[in-house]
Design an enzyme around this catalytic site. Structure first.
Site, PDB file in Angstrom:
ATOM      1  N   ASP A 390      -8.316  47.395 -62.150  1.00 30.97           N
ATOM      2  CA  ASP A 390      -8.922  48.189 -61.087  1.00 30.97           C
ATOM      3  C   ASP A 390      -7.839  48.535 -60.067  1.00 30.97           C
ATOM      4  O   ASP A 390      -7.183  47.643 -59.501  1.00 30.97           O
ATOM      5  CB  ASP A 390     -10.065  47.415 -60.418  1.00 30.97           C
ATOM      6  N   GLU A 433     -12.084  54.201 -61.024  1.00 37.34           N
ATOM      7  CA  GLU A 433     -10.684  53.782 -61.079  1.00 37.34           C
ATOM      8  C   GLU A 433     -10.512  52.500 -61.882  1.00 37.34           C
ATOM      9  O   GLU A 433      -9.480  51.832 -61.785  1.00 37.34           O
ATOM     10  CB  GLU A 433     -10.131  53.588 -59.658  1.00 37.34           C
TER      11      GLU A 433
END
Length: 520
Positions: A390, A433
């Protein structure tokens, strides 16, 4: 003697003419049948492609909100009676915008069902809920009994359509199902992208009447003009009238068409006027239970075919030569069309498993690979490592530099990760993301090393104009006592949370159900 030779020549000539005429006539017949079969198969394929693409849309919607739905159903299941109404209203407020915004994609129904088959929310009729559906809906029974995904056409209490029903779990516990329904308009639009045609759906009247909650709702349908045993939704009535104007030929053979329709088996009818051909294809529709319930009637207007009447009027020799040339030309054209169709099919397959922005695998494909690796692990053993990555503070990148720069960061980030993986490793975009890496044949210790290498590569890379980009990573491996691949993913997600909580830009791992103090 001469007279006898002439008689023999005449007889031989007559045999040649007769044989040539029969050969041309049979070739004409076979060419026409092949021609009709080709376009019929093309319509059938367009229907299958439409179902697959609609299912892909449903799957994307469900995967996006799967976790939120599971948490809310879990909250509803654990709540006391006085609290349930408020939780239901919360679900309505949360997902009604999703339902309304998704209607432009063809979504007509969104429903939540409980584990006992009770309807919790109909977003198209929020005021009607609390009805047990398993006695009337086989799809709900199948999902509740097998706890597996079900899709297909089905008649319902208020509406008929193409349904995609997903079982909902929370912490491994089955809580109910989410149902998404698409009407025939969505299927028809997709079909028209593969073959230029006009289609309507007509259903067996007695099947619809048995499932309707209020028998008065039959007024939403009109009898099919071709066969009164079938009905169509009023929304499709104008289209049916348009077709019947072009298909007046059917009335001259209406009894044969009605008999064919009553069998509920697929068939074709061809209208020929001068050199213009129209094909009417009756595609049999099966429901989730495999029962034939009606037809999709498709009309192909002015089919691009050579005038077959030429075979009746041309000379035998020229006709035979023309037939050979026609077959060679048509075979070349069929091969070209089939090749084009294969290319489009391959493109659609690639699009269905690829993230549009990063060009890496999407979550749907990553889930499929995880499932295959887990099944192989359960059967043969070995080591499989899962990494969840992440990007840290990615929202700040979008807020500071704009979404265009944010997209470029995602593209460059995924390319950097891909370059630093082995060929056997799999990279997929998990959402936003967040990315997932699947490493076959990799232990937890080596997986942490891989993660640490990726972390340092990202930190050392220049993502201009962003000053610095870092990544937090959670690592886990498959274990013998795992019930599903989601167990390992959950451990990796918990480890990722630990990385975030501990200050970001670091690697954490979970060994079994116990968090490791050190990953390296």
């Amino acid at each position: 003697m001469v007279c006898g030779m002439r008689k023999t020549q005449y007889l031989f000539f007559a045999i040649i003419v007769l044989t040539s005429a029969l050969a041309v006539h049979n070739a004409r017949k076979n060419a026409a049948e092949y021609f009709i079969d080709y376009y019929s198969n093309r319509i059938d394929l367009s229907y299958q492609f439409a179902l697959k693409k609609t299912g892909f849309v449903a799957d994307l919607l469900y995967r996006q909100y799967e976790e939120a739905i599971g948490k809310m159903l879990h909250e509803y299941d654990r709540a006391i009676a006085d609290e349930k109404s408020g939780i239901r209203e919360k679900m309505l407020d949360t997902f009604m915008p999703v339902y309304e915004n998704s209607q432009e994609l063809g979504l007509r129904q969104l429903q939540f069902h409980l584990a006992d088959g009770m309807n919790l929310i109909r977003f198209h009729k929020p005021e009607m809920y609390g009805e047990p559906l398993m006695p009337f809906r086989k799809s709900i029974r199948i999902v509740n009994e097998t706890q597996k995904f079900v899709s297909g056409f089905e008649a319902g209490r208020f509406w008929t359509g193409f349904r995609f029903i997903y079982p909902v779990f929370f912490n491994g516990r089955f809580l109910g199902s989410v149902e998404m329904g698409f009407d025939f308009d969505a299927i028809k639009r997709e079909m028209s992208t593969y073959t230029i045609s006009h289609s309507i759906m007509t259903l067996k009247k007695d099947i619809i009447e048995k499932t309707l909650l209020n028998k008065e709702d039959i007024k939403n349908y009109q009898p099919c003009k071709i066969n009164n045993n079938f009905i169509v939704e009023k929304n499709y009535r104008p289209l049916l009238g348009q077709h019947l104007k072009q298909c007046k030929w059917l009335y001259a053979n209406i009894s044969h068409v009605r008999e064919a329709m009553d069998t509920l088996r697929p068939f074709n009818r061809v209208i020929r006027k001068n050199n213009e051909f129209n094909l009417i294809h009756f595609l049999s529709v099966k429901d989730i239970a495999g029962q034939r319930v009606g037809y999709i009637i498709t009309v192909l207007n002015n089919i691009d075919a050579p005038p077959l009447s030429y075979f009746f009027y041309a000379k035998i020799v020229i006709g035979a030569l023309g037939l050979i040339l026609f077959m060679l030309y048509w075979n070349h054209r069929i091969n070209k069309l089939n090749l084009d169709l294969k290319h489009k099919s391959d493109e659609l397959k690639i699009l269905s498993i690829t993230d549009a922005l990063t060009r890496q695998y999407n979550r749907f494909k990553a889930e499929a690979i995880l499932l295959n690796e887990f099944e192989r692990f359960k059967r043969y053993g070995g080591k499989i490592c899962v990494l969840l990555l992440d990007i840290d503070k990615f929202k700040a990148v979008n807020d500071t530099f704009g979404h265009e720069i944010g997209d470029k960061v995602l593209i460059e980030f995924s390319a950097l990760i891909k370059r630093n993986l082995r060929r056997v490793d799999v990279l997929g975009r998990w959402g936003g993301e967040e990315f997932i890496v699947i490493c076959p044949g990799t232990s937890l210790e080596n997986g942490v090393k891989v993660a640490e290498n990726l972390r340092s590569r990202v930190q050392g890379n220049c993502f201009a104009p962003v000053s610095e980009v870092t990544v937090s990573i959670g690592v886990s491996v498959f274990h013998e006592d795992d019930h599903a691949h989601a167990d390992a993913v959950k451990r990796a997600d918990n480890a990722l949370y630990q990385s975030k909580h501990s200050g970001r830009n670091r690697v954490s791992c979970i060994a079994g159900d116990i968090q490791a103090d050190k990953c390296l």
